[in-house]
Design an enzyme around this catalytic site. Structure first.
Site, PDB file in Angstrom:
ATOM      1  N   LYS A 117      35.971  45.555  41.532  1.00  0.00           N
ATOM      2  CA  LYS A 117      35.064  45.249  40.409  1.00  0.00           C
ATOM      3  C   LYS A 117      34.018  46.346  40.224  1.00  0.00           C
ATOM      4  O   LYS A 117      33.583  46.598  39.103  1.00  0.00           O
ATOM      5  CB  LYS A 117      34.399  43.887  40.608  1.00  0.00           C
ATOM      6  CG  LYS A 117      35.364  42.742  40.379  1.00  0.00           C
ATOM      7  CD  LYS A 117      34.706  41.544  39.722  1.00  0.00           C
ATOM      8  CE  LYS A 117      35.757  40.525  39.328  1.00  0.00           C
ATOM      9  NZ  LYS A 117      35.285  39.153  39.311  1.00  0.00           N
ATOM     10  N   LYS A 199      48.357  42.590  40.097  1.00  0.00           N
ATOM     11  CA  LYS A 199      48.265  41.143  39.842  1.00  0.00           C
ATOM     12  C   LYS A 199      47.811  40.860  38.405  1.00  0.00           C
ATOM     13  O   LYS A 199      47.076  41.657  37.819  1.00  0.00           O
ATOM     14  CB  LYS A 199      47.342  40.472  40.863  1.00  0.00           C
ATOM     15  CG  LYS A 199      45.887  40.652  40.582  1.00  0.00           C
ATOM     16  CD  LYS A 199      44.991  39.680  41.354  1.00  0.00           C
ATOM     17  CE  LYS A 199      43.570  39.979  40.907  1.00  0.00           C
ATOM     18  NZ  LYS A 199      42.508  39.229  41.412  1.00  0.00           N
ATOM     19  N   LYS A 202      42.708  38.177  34.090  1.00  0.00           N
ATOM     20  CA  LYS A 202      42.339  37.929  32.693  1.00  0.00           C
ATOM     21  C   LYS A 202      41.577  39.092  32.074  1.00  0.00           C
ATOM     22  O   LYS A 202      41.514  39.211  30.872  1.00  0.00           O
ATOM     23  CB  LYS A 202      41.617  36.599  32.527  1.00  0.00           C
ATOM     24  CG  LYS A 202      40.357  36.399  33.290  1.00  0.00           C
ATOM     25  CD  LYS A 202      39.835  34.976  33.034  1.00  0.00           C
ATOM     26  CE  LYS A 202      39.207  34.404  34.276  1.00  0.00           C
ATOM     27  NZ  LYS A 202      38.874  33.002  34.193  1.00  0.00           N
TER      28      LYS A 202
HETATM   29  P1  TYM Z   1      39.124  33.215  40.226  1.00  0.00           P
HETATM   30  O1  TYM Z   1      38.319  32.438  39.234  1.00  0.00           O
HETATM   31  O2  TYM Z   1      39.272  34.687  40.013  1.00  0.00           O
HETATM   32  O3  TYM Z   1      40.574  32.601  40.330  1.00  0.00           O
HETATM   33  C1  TYM Z   1      40.789  31.216  40.552  1.00  0.00           C
HETATM   34  C2  TYM Z   1      41.987  31.018  41.455  1.00  0.00           C
HETATM   35  O4  TYM Z   1      43.160  31.588  40.855  1.00  0.00           O
HETATM   36  C3  TYM Z   1      43.801  32.465  41.785  1.00  0.00           C
HETATM   37  N1  TYM Z   1      44.430  33.576  41.045  1.00  0.00           N
HETATM   38  C4  TYM Z   1      45.732  33.908  41.143  1.00  0.00           C
HETATM   39  N2  TYM Z   1      46.741  33.355  41.836  1.00  0.00           N
HETATM   40  C5  TYM Z   1      47.968  33.917  41.688  1.00  0.00           C
HETATM   41  N3  TYM Z   1      48.221  34.995  40.906  1.00  0.00           N
HETATM   42  C6  TYM Z   1      47.228  35.589  40.193  1.00  0.00           C
HETATM   43  N4  TYM Z   1      47.499  36.632  39.425  1.00  0.00           N
HETATM   44  C7  TYM Z   1      45.915  35.037  40.293  1.00  0.00           C
HETATM   45  N5  TYM Z   1      44.717  35.337  39.731  1.00  0.00           N
HETATM   46  C8  TYM Z   1      43.828  34.439  40.197  1.00  0.00           C
HETATM   47  C9  TYM Z   1      42.676  32.944  42.698  1.00  0.00           C
HETATM   48  O5  TYM Z   1      43.174  33.379  43.935  1.00  0.00           O
HETATM   49  C10 TYM Z   1      41.811  31.707  42.816  1.00  0.00           C
HETATM   50  O6  TYM Z   1      42.288  30.856  43.832  1.00  0.00           O
HETATM   51  N6  TYM Z   1      36.023  33.715  44.106  1.00  0.00           N
HETATM   52  C11 TYM Z   1      36.940  32.818  43.443  1.00  0.00           C
HETATM   53  C12 TYM Z   1      36.306  31.517  43.006  1.00  0.00           C
HETATM   54  C13 TYM Z   1      35.572  30.767  44.059  1.00  0.00           C
HETATM   55  C14 TYM Z   1      36.148  30.014  45.109  1.00  0.00           C
HETATM   56  C15 TYM Z   1      35.046  29.430  45.812  1.00  0.00           C
HETATM   57  C16 TYM Z   1      37.458  29.746  45.508  1.00  0.00           C
HETATM   58  C17 TYM Z   1      34.211  30.659  44.167  1.00  0.00           C
HETATM   59  N7  TYM Z   1      33.904  29.848  45.196  1.00  0.00           N
HETATM   60  C18 TYM Z   1      35.253  28.607  46.906  1.00  0.00           C
HETATM   61  C19 TYM Z   1      37.658  28.928  46.612  1.00  0.00           C
HETATM   62  C20 TYM Z   1      36.566  28.370  47.306  1.00  0.00           C
HETATM   63  C21 TYM Z   1      37.474  33.497  42.198  1.00  0.00           C
HETATM   64  O7  TYM Z   1      36.864  34.385  41.663  1.00  0.00           O
HETATM   65  O8  TYM Z   1      38.590  32.927  41.707  1.00  0.00           O
END
Ligand code: TYM
Length: 335
Positions: A117, A199, A202
């Protein structure tokens, strides 16, 4: 169903930063749905994490409600799971501050997501972005979560969370549960359709590579048909064929067919025919989600009821964990 007190806790979070894509569904949300019967479930929309990148306030508010509706539309049942907004529970930031004081600069600097990032937004490498994984650790540890279902990209953050829990427990005695990640065998990393070694994300510049859940049927078909595939002709799951393997994963998720049976079904068939079948299967698979989303998105009253109820339950637990932490640290508690 078991009594609430006997059940283990599951927690996960997702950022309200625009429409969700297929990776969010397969890497995380499908497992959120799967585990909600067995576990006491806390699912949070992490708006505090979202502002580590600059957001438009009106959009952020809209996206937050869009996301609550999406979670329900994919099958998270607010009667079973606690859906809440992270900023509604100030204990997250309070615990994050404390954990910051137990995290080294080196640990945060090593986080892949921070490095990625920082490269993507060089004009806004802020302290929040740096400390992002510590806030995530606070999200998890506040609820004494046993299991954290996430996609593969979050594994490093969960490892840090575990390290912090162990470190704190070693100094102050048993305070936090040490959580386990749950990363699915298939779908933990859905790849960009145009660059299948990257990967799906968005924020990708070229939206042709990203399958948004809100895309209409024609767009989904088009994106899949124009997806980058590999040299050769075989429909085979392998590291050398990231494009085809990604499409096979999508077909598997959409139909439930095993990877092996997909290989058999499409033996001797061409990429064109396979892509058409993947597109049709995904369109069909997403239909009920879209119908449900449209049904509930405009019912703001219902969405607010859901997040108020979720926050009430979340608050009880968060408050009790934080009190315990304050007391162990040596803060003078008010009379
Ligand atoms: P975020 O919002 O980027 O993504 C949410 C979830 O989707 C999964 N993900 C994917 N899985 C498979 N293929 C992909 N291309 C892909 N893109 C995203 C992510 O692994 C995630 O599980 N930091 C986290 C949010 C968060 C969180 C937490 C998660 C904040 N606090 C506590 C678990 C526990 C995040 O930015 O996810």
């Amino acid at each position: 169903m078991e009594k609430t007190e006997d059940r283990k806790t599951i927690l996960s979070g997702i950022q309200p930063t625009g429409g969700l894509h297929l990776g969010h569904l397969t890497g995380a949300l499908l497992n959120w749905v799967k585990f909600q019967d067995e576990f006491e479930a806390f699912y949070t929309v992490v708006d505090l994490h979202a502002i580590t990148v600059r957001q438009n306030p009106e959009e952020l508010r809209t996206w937050t409600l869009d996301l609550v509706a999406t979670l329900i539309a994919v099958g998270i049942d607010p009667e079973k799971s606690n859906i809440f907004i992270q900023s509604h529970i100030p204990e997250h930031t309070q615990l994050a501050w404390i954990l910051n004081c137990f995290t080294s600069m080196g640990e945060c600097s090593r986080m892949t997501q921070f490095k990625d990032k920082s490269k993507k937004y060089p004009d806004n490498v802020n302290v929040g972005l740096f400390a992002y994984p510590v806030l995530m650790a606070a999200d998890i540890l506040l609820y004494q979560a046993d299991l954290v279902p996430v996609g593969a990209d979050q594994k490093q953050h969960i490892e840090l969370t575990r390290d912090l829990a162990i470190r704190f427990n070693n100094i102050y005695g048993e305070t936090f549960k040490v959580p386990e990640p749950y990363i699915p065998k298939v779908g933990a990393k859905i790849m960009n359709l145009q660059e299948p070694t990257k990967k799906m994300s968005k924020s990708d510049q070229n939206s042709l590579g990203v399958l948004f859940l809100a895309d209409d049927e024609n767009l989904i078909s088009n994106k899949i048909k124009r997806s980058v595939t590999d040299s050769g002709k075989e429909i085979k799951f392998s590291e050398e064929k990231p494009g085809i393997s990604n499409l096979m994963t999508i077909y598997h998720i959409s139909t439930g067919e095993s990877i092996e049976s997909i290989e058999n079904m499409f033996a001797g068939k061409g990429y064109g025919e396979f892509k058409q079948k993947v597109a049709d299967a995904l369109v069909e698979y997403l239909k009920p989600f879209k119908a449900k989303y449209n049904e509930i998105r405009n019912n703001q009253e219902f969405l607010f009821e859901v997040i108020c109820k979720g926050a009430q339950k979340a608050k009880e637990i968060a408050k009790s964990t934080l009190q315990n932490v304050y007391s162990k640290i040596g803060f003078l508690l008010p009379k």
